[in-house]
Each structure stands twice: as structure tokens, then as C-alpha cells.
Design a protein around this motif. Structure first.
Motif, PDB file in Angstrom:
ATOM      1  N   VAL A 150       3.365  -5.147   5.544  1.00  0.00           N
ATOM      2  CA  VAL A 150       2.268  -4.997   6.498  1.00  0.00           C
ATOM      3  C   VAL A 150       0.930  -5.329   5.831  1.00  0.00           C
ATOM      4  O   VAL A 150       0.127  -6.092   6.379  1.00  0.00           O
ATOM      5  N   ASN A 151       0.702  -4.784   4.647  1.00  0.00           N
ATOM      6  CA  ASN A 151      -0.568  -5.036   3.949  1.00  0.00           C
ATOM      7  C   ASN A 151      -0.774  -6.515   3.665  1.00  0.00           C
ATOM      8  O   ASN A 151      -1.865  -7.055   3.893  1.00  0.00           O
ATOM      9  N   ASN A 152       0.262  -7.185   3.163  1.00  0.00           N
ATOM     10  CA  ASN A 152       0.140  -8.610   2.831  1.00  0.00           C
ATOM     11  C   ASN A 152      -0.083  -9.456   4.077  1.00  0.00           C
ATOM     12  O   ASN A 152      -0.895 -10.385   4.063  1.00  0.00           O
ATOM     13  N   MET A 153       0.630  -9.129   5.152  1.00  0.00           N
ATOM     14  CA  MET A 153       0.469  -9.912   6.372  1.00  0.00           C
ATOM     15  C   MET A 153      -0.931  -9.721   6.954  1.00  0.00           C
ATOM     16  O   MET A 153      -1.579 -10.691   7.337  1.00  0.00           O
ATOM     17  N   VAL A 154      -1.400  -8.490   7.002  1.00  0.00           N
ATOM     18  CA  VAL A 154      -2.746  -8.225   7.525  1.00  0.00           C
ATOM     19  C   VAL A 154      -3.789  -8.960   6.687  1.00  0.00           C
ATOM     20  O   VAL A 154      -4.689  -9.614   7.221  1.00  0.00           O
ATOM     21  N   SER A 155      -3.657  -8.881   5.385  1.00  0.00           N
ATOM     22  CA  SER A 155      -4.607  -9.541   4.492  1.00  0.00           C
ATOM     23  C   SER A 155      -4.617 -11.056   4.719  1.00  0.00           C
ATOM     24  O   SER A 155      -5.695 -11.669   4.810  1.00  0.00           O
ATOM     25  N   PHE A 156      -3.445 -11.652   4.837  1.00  0.00           N
ATOM     26  CA  PHE A 156      -3.369 -13.097   5.039  1.00  0.00           C
ATOM     27  C   PHE A 156      -3.958 -13.504   6.386  1.00  0.00           C
ATOM     28  O   PHE A 156      -4.735 -14.460   6.473  1.00  0.00           O
ATOM     29  N   VAL A 157      -3.606 -12.791   7.445  1.00  0.00           N
ATOM     30  CA  VAL A 157      -4.047 -13.156   8.794  1.00  0.00           C
ATOM     31  C   VAL A 157      -5.569 -13.018   8.929  1.00  0.00           C
ATOM     32  O   VAL A 157      -6.205 -13.803   9.622  1.00  0.00           O
ATOM     33  N   LYS A 158      -6.151 -12.054   8.231  1.00  0.00           N
ATOM     34  CA  LYS A 158      -7.604 -11.879   8.267  1.00  0.00           C
ATOM     35  C   LYS A 158      -8.327 -13.002   7.540  1.00  0.00           C
ATOM     36  O   LYS A 158      -9.418 -13.407   7.936  1.00  0.00           O
ATOM     37  N   SER A 159      -7.706 -13.493   6.461  1.00  0.00           N
ATOM     38  CA  SER A 159      -8.354 -14.507   5.632  1.00  0.00           C
ATOM     39  C   SER A 159      -7.299 -15.441   5.030  1.00  0.00           C
ATOM     40  O   SER A 159      -6.991 -15.352   3.841  1.00  0.00           O
TER      41      SER A 159
END
Length: 154
Positions: free
Chosen positions: A70-79
Motif C-alpha cells: 500500500v505504501n509503495n503504491m500510494v507513493s508511486f501514484v502520487k509522484s
């Protein structure tokens, strides 16, 4: 013997039913996922983004646990960046996705849905990719997609 088969059948059905249940956060994310499916729909021709089945598999292989997923996906999608992309082949073919300027809470719910959902293999995507690769004379790509199609869709 008949009772044992009946019990086994009921147990199997219960396990299948439980395996597909989504958490409350994922259920909320499912309602928000529509925005993602605009590009990650496996039947798009031409494709705009990789099918979510493939994205999910790549993230799961990259991380140690659900929280990191979840953390990695959120981080990638934001930037989104090439350095943090987990599906580099898709980025090289389709380009980098645009940033999704949504609140973290919304992105976490969608990422949780993507983590928990049992996406079907992208059979339509592979059929489209085989056709397009053959038309472009890219036998290697057609062979790779045909192998995936035969493995997961037959």
C-alpha cells in the motif's frame, strides 16, 4: 463416505467465499477504482496502462508485506517516476502514468482494494498484444504474450 464428501464440499465453498471477501477499506477503494480502470482496463486497444492483474503481481513480488504494498503504491501514484516504477516494460511502451493528486486516504483505500482484489488474468490484453506485436513484426513480444495467454487463459 457421502458425509465426508459433503463436508469437504461445504468447507471448500466456505474457503472460496472467505478468500474473496474484501476488507471495509478495500470495499471503499473498490468504489473509487473506477478512475484507475479508465487506463488499466485489460480490454483497451490500444492499451493506456498495464492491466491491474500485472501491476498487482509486480507489487506483491517487490514488497515484504501488505503495508509496504500500500505504501509503495500510494507513493508511486502520487509522484510517478521511472526510478520507482515496478512495471518498467509498461513504462517503456506506454510512458509514465500521470500523478494522481488525490488525498492519501483515498489513495490508500484504492491501493488496499488493488492489494486484496482477485483480478482475472488479462486474457483480452494478451490477445490484443499478440495481434499488435505480430502486425509490428515483433515476434519476441508476440511469443511472450502468447506464452502468458496459454498459461493463464486456456
Amino acid at each position: 463416505m457421502m458425509k465426508a464428501r459433503f463436508a469437504l464440499a461445504i468447507s471448500s465453498l466456505l474457503l472460496i467465499g472467505n478468500a474473496q471477501a474484501l476488507s471495509p477499506e478495500a470495499e471503499e477503494g473498490k468504489t473509487l477504482y473506477v478512475a484507475c480502470s479508465a487506463c488499466h482496463d485489460q480490454a483497451l486497444d490500444p492499451p493506456k496502462g498495464p492491466p491491474m492483474w500485472a501491476v498487482q503481481r509486480r507489487y506483491k513480488k517487490q514488497v515484504a508485506d501488505d503495508q509496504a504494498f500500500v505504501n509503495n503504491m500510494v507513493s508511486f501514484v502520487k509522484s510517478p517516476s521511472i526510478e520507482t516504477a515496478v512495471h518498467r516494460e509498461a513504462v517503456s511502451q506506454l510512458g509514465l502514468m500521470p500523478a494522481m493528486p488525490l488525498p492519501d486516504g483515498v489513495l490508500r483505500k484504492v491501493a488496499t482494494y488493488i492489494l486484496e482484489e482477485d483480478f482475472a488474468p488479462p486474457c483480452d490484453h494478451w490477445q490484443i498484444a499478440i495481434k499488435r506485436a505480430e502486425q509490428a513484426g515483433d515476434a519476441d513480444h508476440a511469443k511472450k504474450d502468447r506464452k502468458m495467454y496459454n498459461r493463464f487463459c486456456r
